[in-house]
Design a protein around this motif. Structure first.
Motif, mmCIF file in Angstrom:
data_model
loop_
_atom_site.group_PDB
_atom_site.id
_atom_site.type_symbol
_atom_site.label_atom_id
_atom_site.label_comp_id
_atom_site.label_asym_id
_atom_site.label_seq_id
_atom_site.Cartn_x
_atom_site.Cartn_y
_atom_site.Cartn_z
ATOM 1 N N VAL A 122 23.430 23.143 9.061
ATOM 2 C CA VAL A 122 24.978 23.608 8.898
ATOM 3 C C VAL A 122 25.273 24.012 10.285
ATOM 4 N N GLY A 123 23.844 25.534 10.622
ATOM 5 C CA GLY A 123 24.204 26.355 11.666
ATOM 6 C C GLY A 123 23.916 25.563 13.064
ATOM 7 N N LYS A 124 22.728 24.742 13.233
ATOM 8 C CA LYS A 124 22.692 23.850 13.431
ATOM 9 C C LYS A 124 23.640 23.040 14.684
ATOM 10 N N LYS A 125 24.378 22.667 13.626
ATOM 11 C CA LYS A 125 25.391 21.730 14.313
ATOM 12 C C LYS A 125 26.393 22.768 15.092
ATOM 13 N N ALA A 126 26.545 23.232 14.502
ATOM 14 C CA ALA A 126 28.113 24.583 14.619
ATOM 15 C C ALA A 126 27.570 25.463 15.868
ATOM 16 N N ALA A 127 25.848 25.487 16.467
ATOM 17 C CA ALA A 127 25.477 25.847 17.393
ATOM 18 C C ALA A 127 25.479 24.881 18.474
ATOM 19 N N PHE A 128 25.765 23.401 18.103
ATOM 20 C CA PHE A 128 25.895 21.963 19.387
ATOM 21 C C PHE A 128 26.827 22.239 19.370
ATOM 22 N N THR A 129 28.170 22.783 18.061
ATOM 23 C CA THR A 129 29.770 22.307 18.683
ATOM 24 C C THR A 129 30.124 23.357 19.135
ATOM 25 N N SER A 130 29.417 24.868 19.353
ATOM 26 C CA SER A 130 29.491 25.868 19.995
ATOM 27 C C SER A 130 28.893 25.317 21.691
ATOM 28 N N ALA A 131 28.491 24.682 21.680
ATOM 29 C CA ALA A 131 27.502 24.828 23.595
ATOM 30 C C ALA A 131 28.948 23.415 24.285
ATOM 31 N N LYS A 132 29.314 22.570 23.503
ATOM 32 C CA LYS A 132 29.707 21.717 24.159
ATOM 33 C C LYS A 132 31.502 22.346 24.823
ATOM 34 N N PHE A 133 32.046 22.758 23.328
ATOM 35 C CA PHE A 133 33.080 23.755 23.341
ATOM 36 C C PHE A 133 32.944 24.525 24.511
ATOM 37 N N PHE A 134 32.398 25.213 24.699
ATOM 38 C CA PHE A 134 32.483 26.084 25.833
ATOM 39 C C PHE A 134 31.941 25.549 27.332
ATOM 40 N N THR A 135 30.558 24.792 26.814
ATOM 41 C CA THR A 135 29.982 23.883 28.296
ATOM 42 C C THR A 135 31.555 23.287 28.778
ATOM 43 N N VAL A 136 32.753 22.218 28.034
ATOM 44 C CA VAL A 136 33.404 21.694 28.402
ATOM 45 C C VAL A 136 34.822 23.112 29.290
ATOM 46 N N THR A 137 34.965 23.918 28.303
ATOM 47 C CA THR A 137 35.981 25.169 29.164
ATOM 48 C C THR A 137 34.714 25.672 30.232
#
Length: 188
Positions: A122-137
């Motif tokens: 779950v933490g790994k999934k959250a980290a990838f989601t956050s990484a995608k979010f901050f990369t896009v923004t």
């Protein structure tokens, strides 16, 4: 609900609320005020460049809403996985004599390891989601900076904007971009 789930939920909820009230709310207000001042200064320097920047607002808001929901869902999943881990460890510690009597130590170790792996996944999934979010923004922010710089350079060459005004506008763009990034982080 199991006692382990409730204990975990109470502990993590208390942490989230305390952190939100002490750090996140103040950071959100700071970003909102700084962003408002930055936008006001940009509009006063060059309304044309400010209107160009407005074109990047819908994609930032759209990505923030999508990723914000995903990050909240990941947070809920993490709380549930932590609750499972707490429940498993509570059952094991309370029933340690029963586990020993049935020589089930290895089974319980695997059960605990599975709960730990669940939190990790779950933490790994959250980290990838956050990484995608901050990369896009960040990508949108960098793209908007380059577009404004290009159009601002064109306005300088046309004589409708001075180099000093363009420099000040670009500094305010960076200042406001940092505030918008802080607001998207606050929202997520």
């Amino acid at each position: 609900h199991k006692v382990g789930d409730l204990i975990s939920r109470l502990g993590s909820d208390a942490y989230v609320v305390s952190r939100s009230m002490t750090q996140k709310v103040s950071d959100g207000f700071k970003a909102l005020i700084c962003g408002g001042v930055g936008v006001g200064m940009m509009v006063s320097i060059s309304p044309a460049l400010s209107c160009l920047l407005l074109l990047f607002t819908p994609p930032v808001l759209f990505s923030s809403s999508i990723f914000g929901k995903r990050i909240r869902n990941n947070s809920t999943d993490l709380q549930e996985a932590t609750g499972l881990l707490t429940r498993v460890s509570e059952e094991q510690l309370i029933g340690v004599r029963t586990v020993q009597a049935f020589v089930a130590e290895q089974k319980e170790i695997h059960r605990y390891n599975d709960a730990i792996k669940g939190i990790f996944n779950v933490g790994k999934k959250a980290a990838f989601t956050s990484a995608k979010f901050f990369t896009v923004t960040s990508g949108l922010g960098d793209m908007s900076f380059l577009v404004v710089l290009g159009y601002g350079s064109y306005l300088v060459l046309q004589g409708t904007l001075s180099i000093g005004d363009l420099t000040a506008f670009m500094l305010y763009t960076e200042y406001t971009g940092t505030s918008v990034f802080g607001l998207t982080s606050f929202y997520s």
